[in-house]
Design an enzyme around this catalytic site. Structure first.
Site, PDB file in Angstrom:
ATOM      1  N   PHE A  34       3.458   5.999   2.512  1.00 15.51           N
ATOM      2  CA  PHE A  34       4.664   6.526   1.904  1.00 15.51           C
ATOM      3  C   PHE A  34       4.402   7.673   0.929  1.00 15.51           C
ATOM      4  O   PHE A  34       5.317   8.315   0.468  1.00 15.51           O
ATOM      5  CB  PHE A  34       5.404   5.419   1.153  1.00 15.51           C
ATOM      6  CG  PHE A  34       5.632   4.192   1.967  1.00 15.51           C
ATOM      7  CD1 PHE A  34       6.323   4.257   3.162  1.00 15.51           C
ATOM      8  CD2 PHE A  34       5.150   2.969   1.546  1.00 15.51           C
ATOM      9  CE1 PHE A  34       6.544   3.117   3.922  1.00 15.51           C
ATOM     10  CE2 PHE A  34       5.362   1.819   2.296  1.00 15.51           C
ATOM     11  CZ  PHE A  34       6.059   1.905   3.488  1.00 15.51           C
ATOM     12  N   PRO A  62       0.793  -1.234   0.000  1.00 13.81           N
ATOM     13  CA  PRO A  62       0.000   0.000   0.000  1.00 13.81           C
ATOM     14  C   PRO A  62       0.822   1.279   0.000  1.00 13.81           C
ATOM     15  O   PRO A  62       1.845   1.388   0.683  1.00 13.81           O
ATOM     16  CB  PRO A  62      -0.821  -0.122   1.280  1.00 13.81           C
ATOM     17  CG  PRO A  62      -1.000  -1.585   1.443  1.00 13.81           C
ATOM     18  CD  PRO A  62       0.291  -2.196   0.984  1.00 13.81           C
ATOM     19  N   CYS A  63       0.347   2.232  -0.805  1.00 14.74           N
ATOM     20  CA  CYS A  63       1.068   3.481  -1.016  1.00 14.74           C
ATOM     21  C   CYS A  63       0.871   4.495   0.112  1.00 14.74           C
ATOM     22  O   CYS A  63       1.748   5.299   0.386  1.00 14.74           O
ATOM     23  CB  CYS A  63       0.595   4.144  -2.319  1.00 14.74           C
ATOM     24  SG  CYS A  63       0.882   3.169  -3.803  1.00 14.74           S
ATOM     25  N   GLN A  64      -0.293   4.497   0.743  1.00 11.52           N
ATOM     26  CA  GLN A  64      -0.680   5.626   1.574  1.00 11.52           C
ATOM     27  C   GLN A  64       0.356   6.051   2.628  1.00 11.52           C
ATOM     28  O   GLN A  64       0.625   7.229   2.777  1.00 11.52           O
ATOM     29  CB  GLN A  64      -2.023   5.357   2.260  1.00 11.52           C
ATOM     30  CG  GLN A  64      -3.192   5.352   1.318  1.00 11.52           C
ATOM     31  CD  GLN A  64      -3.445   3.967   0.723  1.00 11.52           C
ATOM     32  OE1 GLN A  64      -2.572   3.115   0.736  1.00 11.52           O
ATOM     33  NE2 GLN A  64      -4.634   3.760   0.205  1.00 11.52           N
TER      34      GLN A  64
END
Length: 428
Positions: A125, A121-123
């Site tokens: 970072f 998951p990106c959130q």
């Protein structure tokens, strides 16, 4: 700690565990020139990276041939991603995405694989997120990938390598001891016996009509050596793909919007702005070049012959200050203090569009059509992300469709990575 942007990559001395893996590598070293590689995909989203690795799709007027990678298992926790992934069986074959928390899936239930691909998951970072990094529960999900690799290395057919994908912001996210997350991933996976390096890449250099930056981390069985990122450029040249540096015309927004088929699914579906967002878009006003310029793109008229304003985009700075809210007027009056951010970015037809974020909010990404006062349609942002026109995005709420497209790895980008990886293995 790890100079992964040059050729002189720092190697970690062999220890007992990595020596054990080295013996596995020698035992199973074989001719891979004709092998079809089995792939396990974690944090798969709606399948952008999976589609790129599989190949066998069309984008614009190009066919992206089948690759030597066969996705055998896919997982994501997001029901919106599951709905989209499993609606596109024409691309993904006989497997379906399993919707579950990856922590609930036993490693023994995951089939043998040659490569693990994952975009955790990106959130945590993301530059647009809270930047909690490793202290966010989602920020340490790469450890699930590490655990799977450890388990797979004990099998009769151990993996050849892995590909991790993430946002640029992960590079400045830190472990408690100050080590960057990418360097920590390098450290841990090299301890397992992989040669691991990473590089920040811009998708518009690899055939994608979006100026989107992504960090790619590649680990390969040590007898095959460190992955050569220059091979991506070789793939672009070999297949004559458009790219920002040498052949950008096909990547301009005008090229992407000019020839969407009339019968393309979700061609007219778009998410309406809130009253406040719509007010801003209306006051910013359309870019100077509209429908007539779009017709010229369809005829491949050179950029310089279309208009001298064809590359002139807009943002909130294009508004009359009298129409600005107190907040924006405050920034307008003191641009040095606030670094004059480009909120409500509106890319022109002669520009390469910026990153489409999962939130699809006009304040933090270029989601507004260049001359129509609305968000891009689902089909338009799918094209900006290089999805085929026949890839569908069913949704329960329209915001979900924008979210899964914004979170996706552009398939054309994934295809170039897969081709380069195949080439690296052949060379090795």
């Amino acid at each position: 700690m790890y100079n992964t942007f040059e050729n002189d990559i720092l190697e970690i001395p062999m220890n007992e565990e990595s020596l054990h893996v080295s013996l596995y590598s020698k035992k199973y070293k074989s001719d891979h020139s004709k092998k079809i590689f089995k792939v396990v995909s974690l944090f798969s989203g709606c399948g952008g990276l999976d589609l790129g690795f599989s190949g066998g799709f069309n984008f614009k007027n190009r066919h992206f041939e089948k690759n030597r990678f066969n996705v055998k298992f896919a997982n994501d926790i997001d029901p919106a991603a599951e709905l989209v992934y499993n609606a596109n069986t024409i691309f993904f074959g006989d497997h379906q995405l399993i919707k579950d928390d990856v922590k609930n899936i036993s490693n023994s239930d995951i089939p043998d694989f040659d490569f693990l691909i994952a975009g955790f998951p990106c959130q945590p970072f993301s530059n647009a997120g809270l930047r909690k990094g490793i202290n966010d529960e989602r920020g340490n999900l790469f450890e699930e990938c590490e655990n799977l690799l450890k388990h797979a290395l004990t099998r009769e057919n151990p993996p050849i390598g892995f590909i991790f994908e993430n946002v640029k912001g992960i590079m400045s996210s830190k472990m408690e001891d100050g080590t960057s997350i990418p360097d920590e991933i390098v450290r841990r996976t090299e301890k397992l016996g992989f040669k691991t390096n990473y590089k920040l890449l811009k998708t518009c250099d690899y055939g994608v009509p979006s100026n989107r930056q992504r960090l790619i981390i590649v680990g390969i069985r040590e007898d095959l050596g460190y992955f050569d990122y220059n091979l991506l450029n070789d793939v672009v040249k070999l297949y004559d793909l458009p790219n920002e540096k040498e052949k950008p015309y096909e990547l301009y927004l005008g090229s992407i919007l000019c020839d969407i088929p009339e019968d393309a699914p979700q061609k007219n579906d778009y998410w309406k702005y809130s009253p406040g967002g719509q007010y801003m878009v209306d006051k910013i006003a359309p870019c100077l070049d509209g429908k007539e310029a779009l017709i010229k793109f369809k005829k491949n008229v050179p950029l310089q012959d279309i208009s001298n304003t064809i590359s002139k985009g807009k943002s909130w700075k294009s508004m009359d200050p009298a129409d600005m809210s107190e907040r924006f007027l405050k920034i307008w009056n003191n641009p040095k203090k606030y670094h004059a951010p480009n909120f409500y970015r509106r890319f022109a037809l002669g520009e390469i569009n910026g990153t489409i974020t999962a939130s699809a909010q006009p304040e933090n990404c270029g989601i507004t059509h260049p001359f129509e006062d609305r968000r891009f349609t689902i089909r338009e942002i799918a094209r900006i992300q290089s999805f085929p026109d026949d890839f569908v995005f069913p949704f329960k709420t329209i915001a979900h469709a924008y979210k899964v497209i914004g979170n996706a790895v552009p398939p054309v980008f994934g295809w170039v990575i897969a081709k380069a990886l195949s080439k690296h293995i052949e060379n090795a």
